[in-house]
Design an enzyme around this catalytic site. Structure first.
Site, PDB file in Angstrom:
ATOM      1  N   THR A  32      32.221 -15.273  92.372  1.00 45.78           N
ATOM      2  CA  THR A  32      31.761 -16.428  93.140  1.00 45.78           C
ATOM      3  C   THR A  32      32.074 -17.721  92.407  1.00 45.78           C
ATOM      4  OG1 THR A  32      29.935 -15.097  94.006  1.00 45.78           O
ATOM      5  CG2 THR A  32      29.783 -17.473  94.287  1.00 45.78           C
ATOM      6  N   GLY A  70      30.465 -10.544  97.945  1.00 44.32           N
ATOM      7  CA  GLY A  70      29.423  -9.859  98.704  1.00 44.32           C
ATOM      8  C   GLY A  70      29.681  -8.372  98.821  1.00 44.32           C
ATOM      9  N   ASP A  91      28.668 -22.320  97.670  1.00 46.56           N
ATOM     10  CA  ASP A  91      29.322 -22.587  98.958  1.00 46.56           C
ATOM     11  C   ASP A  91      29.272 -24.069  99.282  1.00 46.56           C
ATOM     12  OD1 ASP A  91      30.070 -19.998  99.424  1.00 46.56           O
ATOM     13  OD2 ASP A  91      28.469 -19.558 100.857  1.00 46.56           O
TER      14      ASP A  91
END
Length: 219
Positions: A32, A70, A91
């Protein structure tokens, strides 16, 4: 609308990458972070210089991390509240970098830059409304209410602006990017209003129910 294709990409197309990262012992949180840094670098380095196509290709190479992390978390059983928080927080950084990079592009006055105060403002409006769209849902859910819905989910916003920015650079048709920005500005604004009204209805109903439950019975 585009969220329905996440399982196809993460479970089929990107599955070998997912398995490779798991074997290498890479954590979903690290994926991420690296993905967000790549997206931010591509947007803030290339877009302001007018290198729109290179920027889009660079961002695309990293944006799939949003699907990979994810899937990795689910397959390794490392799904956690912090992971969800970390993913959502980064995000916002990635989204802000993309529209911020485009805003800097329109703020530039060079030959290869946008040089448009109007589209600088429209891009900033898209940035703000996109952030408020996500915040409205998160805040509503923290209060025990539902704020899902609208016509400008995150995946729709990102895919549309990246695809149209890339096409506008390939075919030298900036109108494609202009129309997309106006469409996103309208769609994001509608989504924010939709979610506010949806939460307002739930809040009024909850307040009315609470008032009714505390009322004294008639003698």
């Amino acid at each position: 609308m585009l969220d329905r294709f996440k399982e196809f990409w993460a479970g089929t197309v990107l599955h070998p990458v997912v398995r490779l990262f798991i074997r290498l012992g890479i954590s979903p949180d690290a994926v991420t972070l690296v993905g967000t840094l790549g997206v931010a670098a591509g947007a803030l380095v290339f877009f302001p210089q007018g290198e729109l196509l290179i920027g889009v290709l660079f961002i695309t190479a990293f944006v799939f991390s949003d699907l990979i992390d994810g899937r990795m978390a689910r397959e390794t059983g490392r799904v956690s509240k912090f992971g969800a928080f970390w993913d959502s927080t980064l995000d916002r950084i990635g989204d802000g970098a993309i529209f911020g990079g485009l805003a800097l592009y329109f703020a530039g006055t060079g030959e290869d830059q946008g040089d448009s105060y109007l589209y600088l403002c429209v891009t900033l409006w898209c940035l703000v409304m996109g952030s408020v769209t996500s915040y409205a849902r998160a805040r509503a859910e923290s209060l025990g209410m539902d704020a899902k819905g609208g016509i400008a989910e995150r995946a729709d916003r990102l895919v549309s602006i990246l695809v149209m920015t890339g096409l506008s650079a390939i075919f030298d048709l900036p109108i494609l990017m202009y129309v997309t920005l106006w469409a996103l500005a309208v769609a994001s604004t509608y989504t924010v209003v939709f979610r506010v009204l949806k939460v307002r209805r739930q809040a009024l109903a909850a307040d009315a129910g609470a008032a009714g439950s505390t009322g004294q019975p008639e003698a």
